[in-house]
Write an enzyme that holds these catalytic residues in place. Structure first.
Site, PDB file in Angstrom:
ATOM      1  N   ARG A   1       0.818  -1.217   0.000  1.00 41.91           N
ATOM      2  CA  ARG A   1       0.000   0.000   0.000  1.00 41.91           C
ATOM      3  C   ARG A   1       0.853   1.269   0.000  1.00 41.91           C
ATOM      4  O   ARG A   1       0.343   2.369  -0.154  1.00 41.91           O
ATOM      5  CB  ARG A   1      -0.928   0.000   1.213  1.00 41.91           C
ATOM      6  CG  ARG A   1      -1.913  -1.175   1.186  1.00 41.91           C
ATOM      7  CD  ARG A   1      -2.860  -1.159   2.329  1.00 41.91           C
ATOM      8  NE  ARG A   1      -3.700   0.042   2.236  1.00 41.91           N
ATOM      9  CZ  ARG A   1      -4.409   0.525   3.243  1.00 41.91           C
ATOM     10  NH1 ARG A   1      -4.386  -0.070   4.411  1.00 41.91           N
ATOM     11  NH2 ARG A   1      -5.136   1.600   3.082  1.00 41.91           N
ATOM     12  N   CYS A   2       2.171   1.128   0.171  1.00 38.45           N
ATOM     13  CA  CYS A   2       3.076   2.273   0.273  1.00 38.45           C
ATOM     14  C   CYS A   2       3.758   2.530  -1.076  1.00 38.45           C
ATOM     15  O   CYS A   2       4.392   1.636  -1.643  1.00 38.45           O
ATOM     16  CB  CYS A   2       4.124   1.969   1.343  1.00 38.45           C
ATOM     17  SG  CYS A   2       5.474   3.150   1.416  1.00 38.45           S
ATOM     18  N   SER A   3       3.643   3.760  -1.573  1.00 34.97           N
ATOM     19  CA  SER A   3       4.221   4.078  -2.884  1.00 34.97           C
ATOM     20  C   SER A   3       5.741   3.939  -2.880  1.00 34.97           C
ATOM     21  O   SER A   3       6.317   3.444  -3.852  1.00 34.97           O
ATOM     22  CB  SER A   3       3.814   5.485  -3.325  1.00 34.97           C
ATOM     23  OG  SER A   3       4.327   6.466  -2.450  1.00 34.97           O
TER      24      SER A   3
END
Length: 117
Positions: A11-13
């Protein structure tokens, strides 16, 4: 099995960018979704030693769990900090890429390129 591992949060870019950068350089790391599969105390101690940092330096201080877990208590020992990071893995900075003897935090993602040398 790859020599490279990544503490990854899909979920983390920054985590996705770091994984893509490794793959662009021919590395298919072992992906560890550390929030689902928390590291052991020994594994975290080893990574902290390879990074040559204090435990608090790889904590996400803006996560709600940071304060809820009491990690903002400056009197906590390193051992206590590490134990709480294992219990509340969401507070661990991401992504962290590591091998058996080197580690780097992928913020920015290009930081992990030092591991390829």
């Amino acid at each position: 099995m790859s020599d490279f591992n990544i503490f990854h949060n899909p979920r983390c870019s920054k985590s996705r960018q770091t994984l893509a950068l490794l793959q662009e350089n021919g590395i298919e790391p072992n992906i560890i979704e550390y929030i689902k599969e928390a590291p052991s105390k020994n594994q975290l101690k080893s990574i902290i030693k390879m990074l040559d940092v204090e435990p608090r330096e790889i904590m996400r201080k803006n996560e709600a769990e940071y304060k809820a877990a009491g990690l903002n208590d400056e009197s906590l020992s390193k051992e206590q900090q590490i134990a709480l990071m294992v219990e509340y893995p969401k507070v661990i900075e991401r992504p962290i890429v590591f091998t058996k003897d080197k580690a780097a935090v992928g913020r920015p993602p290009e930081n992990v390129l030092v591991l390829l040398k």
